[in-house]
Design a protein around this motif. Structure first.
Motif, mmCIF file in Angstrom:
data_model
loop_
_atom_site.group_PDB
_atom_site.id
_atom_site.type_symbol
_atom_site.label_atom_id
_atom_site.label_comp_id
_atom_site.label_asym_id
_atom_site.label_seq_id
_atom_site.Cartn_x
_atom_site.Cartn_y
_atom_site.Cartn_z
ATOM 1 N N MET A 273 -36.433 40.437 -8.494
ATOM 2 C CA MET A 273 -36.858 41.770 -8.076
ATOM 3 C C MET A 273 -38.268 41.695 -7.494
ATOM 4 N N GLU A 274 -38.517 42.502 -6.460
ATOM 5 C CA GLU A 274 -39.843 42.615 -5.864
ATOM 6 C C GLU A 274 -40.253 44.075 -5.877
ATOM 7 N N CYS A 275 -41.538 44.327 -6.112
ATOM 8 C CA CYS A 275 -42.064 45.696 -6.153
ATOM 9 C C CYS A 275 -43.337 45.776 -5.325
ATOM 10 N N PHE A 276 -43.441 46.830 -4.499
ATOM 11 C CA PHE A 276 -44.598 47.043 -3.626
ATOM 12 C C PHE A 276 -45.367 48.282 -4.070
ATOM 13 N N ASP A 277 -46.706 48.198 -3.948
ATOM 14 C CA ASP A 277 -47.572 49.349 -4.209
ATOM 15 C C ASP A 277 -48.750 49.294 -3.231
ATOM 16 N N ILE A 278 -49.358 50.448 -2.984
ATOM 17 C CA ILE A 278 -50.485 50.572 -2.052
ATOM 18 C C ILE A 278 -51.696 51.064 -2.824
ATOM 19 N N SER A 279 -52.864 50.497 -2.550
ATOM 20 C CA SER A 279 -54.093 50.936 -3.205
ATOM 21 C C SER A 279 -55.214 51.019 -2.181
ATOM 22 N N HIS A 280 -56.011 52.118 -2.248
ATOM 23 C CA HIS A 280 -57.190 52.283 -1.384
ATOM 24 C C HIS A 280 -58.080 53.368 -1.967
ATOM 25 N N THR A 281 -59.262 53.494 -1.442
ATOM 26 C CA THR A 281 -60.183 54.565 -1.819
ATOM 27 C C THR A 281 -60.498 55.367 -0.573
ATOM 28 N N SER A 282 -59.916 56.547 -0.486
ATOM 29 C CA SER A 282 -60.090 57.405 0.701
ATOM 30 C C SER A 282 -59.782 56.650 1.987
ATOM 31 N N GLY A 283 -58.802 55.792 1.941
ATOM 32 C CA GLY A 283 -58.400 55.053 3.130
ATOM 33 C C GLY A 283 -59.170 53.780 3.368
ATOM 34 N N GLU A 284 -60.185 53.496 2.545
ATOM 35 C CA GLU A 284 -61.004 52.295 2.747
ATOM 36 C C GLU A 284 -60.375 51.092 2.066
ATOM 37 N N SER A 285 -60.406 49.946 2.753
ATOM 38 C CA SER A 285 -59.973 48.657 2.189
ATOM 39 C C SER A 285 -58.561 48.744 1.594
ATOM 40 N N THR A 286 -57.627 49.239 2.376
ATOM 41 C CA THR A 286 -56.255 49.395 1.895
ATOM 42 C C THR A 286 -55.605 48.038 1.658
ATOM 43 N N PHE B 12 -51.362 42.049 0.810
ATOM 44 C CA PHE B 12 -51.467 42.244 2.251
ATOM 45 C C PHE B 12 -52.645 43.178 2.535
ATOM 46 N N ASN B 13 -53.641 42.659 3.246
ATOM 47 C CA ASN B 13 -54.737 43.509 3.698
ATOM 48 C C ASN B 13 -54.249 44.322 4.890
ATOM 49 N N ILE B 14 -54.187 45.633 4.728
ATOM 50 C CA ILE B 14 -53.643 46.509 5.760
ATOM 51 C C ILE B 14 -54.708 46.712 6.836
ATOM 52 N N LYS B 15 -54.354 46.372 8.072
ATOM 53 C CA LYS B 15 -55.330 46.404 9.165
ATOM 54 C C LYS B 15 -54.955 47.387 10.269
ATOM 55 N N LYS B 16 -53.660 47.469 10.601
ATOM 56 C CA LYS B 16 -53.237 48.247 11.767
ATOM 57 C C LYS B 16 -53.067 49.730 11.457
ATOM 58 N N THR B 17 -52.871 50.045 10.200
ATOM 59 C CA THR B 17 -52.510 51.415 9.811
ATOM 60 C C THR B 17 -53.721 52.318 9.772
ATOM 61 N N GLU B 18 -53.537 53.584 10.151
ATOM 62 C CA GLU B 18 -54.604 54.554 10.034
ATOM 63 C C GLU B 18 -54.965 54.741 8.567
ATOM 64 N N SER B 19 -56.255 54.954 8.304
ATOM 65 C CA SER B 19 -56.721 55.035 6.924
ATOM 66 C C SER B 19 -56.058 56.185 6.183
ATOM 67 N N GLY C 6 -56.668 43.776 -6.000
ATOM 68 C CA GLY C 6 -56.896 43.327 -4.624
ATOM 69 C C GLY C 6 -57.755 44.288 -3.842
ATOM 70 N N HIS C 7 -57.522 45.591 -4.031
ATOM 71 C CA HIS C 7 -58.322 46.596 -3.328
ATOM 72 C C HIS C 7 -59.784 46.527 -3.745
ATOM 73 N N ARG C 8 -60.029 46.434 -5.057
ATOM 74 C CA ARG C 8 -61.417 46.384 -5.539
ATOM 75 C C ARG C 8 -62.146 45.152 -5.007
ATOM 76 N N HIS C 9 -61.437 44.052 -4.986
ATOM 77 C CA HIS C 9 -62.050 42.827 -4.462
ATOM 78 C C HIS C 9 -62.384 42.977 -2.978
ATOM 79 N N ARG C 10 -61.431 43.530 -2.220
ATOM 80 C CA ARG C 10 -61.665 43.697 -0.778
ATOM 81 C C ARG C 10 -62.767 44.718 -0.518
#
Length: 605
Positions: free
Chosen positions: A392-405, A425-432, A538-542
């Protein structure tokens, strides 16, 4: 036998000596045991002797209150009826095959441009079927190999009809884009014909054909086509080297059984066209004491009478009534099916391998955490899957007001975390701040790689979120033509408290709500929480790395308060990067000269 009004002596006197099936019932009418016999009177009479050597038979006869029989014309009919009754009633004292699911096939559709796809269920669709394969992963691996070699389209007919430009499968060299006429129907038919020969194990014939076409292209000075065919021949030879693990041609299954205490395991190795398609293990439910060959003899009719058998079945030991089984399977398949146990050479080595697989599977089963196995089985039942989701694989998204998603992907195998397969995955192309687009980007990056063969596809994909995130996952899988993976969205309940989660399964209408005490729900919560933890880390580190090296800090005249204002106004650095001078000036405290400096700073990146 228990005291009852059943007069077994009178019953036995009237019993026929012909073939048939007998059913032993308890006082409440429950079927305890189903058996078949060539001579009903002789077989059933043996149960009513005063003493029995078998503890199983003694325990059975203490509960029997009645015996019913069905007379058949032949022993073959009795075998088929016995199999149907065992599967319908699942009697306590019969050996029961726990894994009774339909097996995957590869389907080549009946179309001008045939589709190559994964298929499971009754084979009613038009076209050709190849298999069965021992597992979903084996069928996926074969499809992946075929797409690399012959580039046959994997998309559905509706998707195929509505294309105006090539999809991603064409871009990664998995399809020749017949949907937009990049290949003629004649050339496509050649690829399909070669793929069928490959599936039949006739690799050398395919190679000879391609070499002939390569020479013709070279003579016609079509060097680009000749080079393409040359590379295809090289890939085929590589595939042939990987797949031929024996020089023994043929179509056969090899079965062996192992035992440890009360646990039995049956291992099957599948050989088709001289190629090993893989193996599968089964753990039949066995009540009381049985010998290994008895368990194997009880298992084989339940397994083979509902599927297309191979031409030869090889067993590790002689099984009772093997001739009757062979005759029944031959009649059912419309061709000769042999059941043998005395073999030499390569077949003997396959038997040894099957025995080793069975022994290893028992050791692994006993070593597997019982709680995790129970939870996986409960999850499979709750989601109505064909079998428990082993990976099984599970995905989640984390950011702070769109920063460093950051998007996380955690992997559980056999109910336990497999941290070596975790990915971020460091999200780069997506709008914050756009979680849906961030999820889309992460899924596309992950499963484009897996479709290229850079890893294993899961049995179940879980996305943290409700219908929106699930719909995004469905659209990505449709675009990439990923098949055989169940999709599940996990949304928090009304109070956002654990135990109130709503589960949205792809293809389902209403959400599924499990009991807070359900082990299936506990497993889902564990996977989701692990994905959440991994994403936040990962988000906090980025974010910390970005803030330590933030380009805003290098701009003269831009202090902490104004930097904070900018980040809030634009939702993070990504928004600031995309802003123009006029957009920056609109922020309180940002002069035109400072706005120009900010703009120039990001242009230099």
């Amino acid at each position: 036998m228990a005291d009852s009004t059943f007069d077994h002596k009178a019953f036995l006197r009237s019993l026929t000596t012909g073939p048939g099936v007998y059913r032993m019932l308890s006082d409440d009418g429950t079927i305890l045991y189903v058996g078949k016999a060539k001579n009903l009177k002789r077989r059933v009479s043996s149960y009513f002797q005063k003493t029995h050597d078998s503890p199983k038979t003694r325990a059975l006869m203490r509960q029997v209150e009645k015996v019913e029989v069905t007379v058949t014309h032949t022993e073959t009919e009795a075998l088929i009826l016995e199999n149907n009754l065992i599967k319908a009633h699942r009697p306590r004292y019969n050996v029961l095959m726990r894994d009774d699911k339909s097996y995957p096939y590869i389907h080549l559709s009946d179309h001008l441009y045939p589709r190559l796809s994964f298929y499971r269920g009754q084979r009613k669709e038009k076209g050709r079927f190849f298999g069965p394969y021992p597992s979903v992963s084996a069928a996926r691996a074969a499809i992946n190999e075929l797409q690399k070699l012959f580039r046959i389209r994997p998309c559905t007919d509706s998707y195929f009809r509505n294309r105006s430009r090539p999809c991603l499968q064409y871009q990664i060299n998995r399809c020749t884009a017949p949907c937009v006429d990049y290949i003629s129907s004649q050339e496509y038919a050649k690829d399909v014909d070669n793929a069928m020969l490959f599936l039949e194990g006739k690799n050398q014939l395919v190679i000879d054909r391609l070499i002939n076409r390569m020479e013709q292209a070279s003579e016609s000075l079509d060097f680009e086509k000749a080079a393409e065919l040359r590379d295809q021949v090289a890939r085929l030879r590589q595939a042939q080297a990987k797949q031929y693990v024996s020089g023994d041609e043929g179509e056969f299954d090899v079965l062996a059984v192992a035992r440890q205490g009360d646990l039995f395991c049956i291992a099957i190795i599948y050989i088709r066209g001289g190629r090993n398609l893989g193996s599968k293990t089964f753990f039949p439910r066995v009540t009381m004491d049985h010998e290994e060959r008895e368990v194997l003899a009880a298992f084989m009719p339940q397994y083979y009478l509902d599927r297309d058998p191979p031409r030869e079945i090889i067993t590790a030991a002689a099984i009772p009534e093997a001739e009757v089984l062979a005759e029944t399977l031959s009649e059912q398949a419309g061709r000769k099916v042999a059941v043998r146990h005395r073999v030499r050479g390569d077949r003997a080595r396959w038997l040894q391998m099957a025995a080793e697989n069975a022994s290893q599977a028992i050791a692994s089963r006993l070593a597997t955490d019982e709680h995790a196995r129970t939870a996986m089985e409960a999850l499979g039942r709750a989601l109505k899957l064909d079998e428990p989701p082993m990976r099984m694989e599970c995905f989640d998204i984390s950011h702070t007001s769109g920063e460093s998603t950051v998007a996380s992907c955690v992997v559980f195998e056999n109910g336990a975390p497999l941290s070596s397969d975790y990915r971020r995955f460091n999200i780069k192309k997506t709008e914050s701040g756009d979680d849906y687009q961030a999820m889309q980007e992460a899924l596309e990056r992950r499963y484009t790689r897996l479709q290229r063969g850079e890893g294993k596809l899961p049995d179940l994909l879980i996305v943290d979120g409700g219908k929106g995130q699930l719909a995004m996952a469905e659209s990505v899988f449709e675009a990439l033509q990923v098949e055989g993976v169940s999709l599940l969205g996990v949304a928090k309940g009304a109070d956002r408290r654990p135990g109130q989660e709503q589960l949205f399964l792809s293809g389902g209408r209403a959400p599924l709500i499990l009991s807070p005490e359900s082990p299936a729900l506990h497993l889902i919560q564990r996977i989701r929480d692990e994905a959440h933890r991994f994403a936040i880390a990962g988000h906090r580190h980025r974010r910390a790395k970005t803030r330590r090296q933030s380009p805003l800090e290098d701009i003269p005249g831009l202090g902490p308060k104004r930097r904070q204002q900018l980040l809030k106004a634009f939702g993070g650095l990504q928004g600031i990067r995309q802003a123009g001078v006029e957009d920056l000036v609109a922020i309180k405290g940002i002069s035109r000269s400072l706005a120009q400096k900010i703009y120039d700073q990001f242009k230099l990146e």
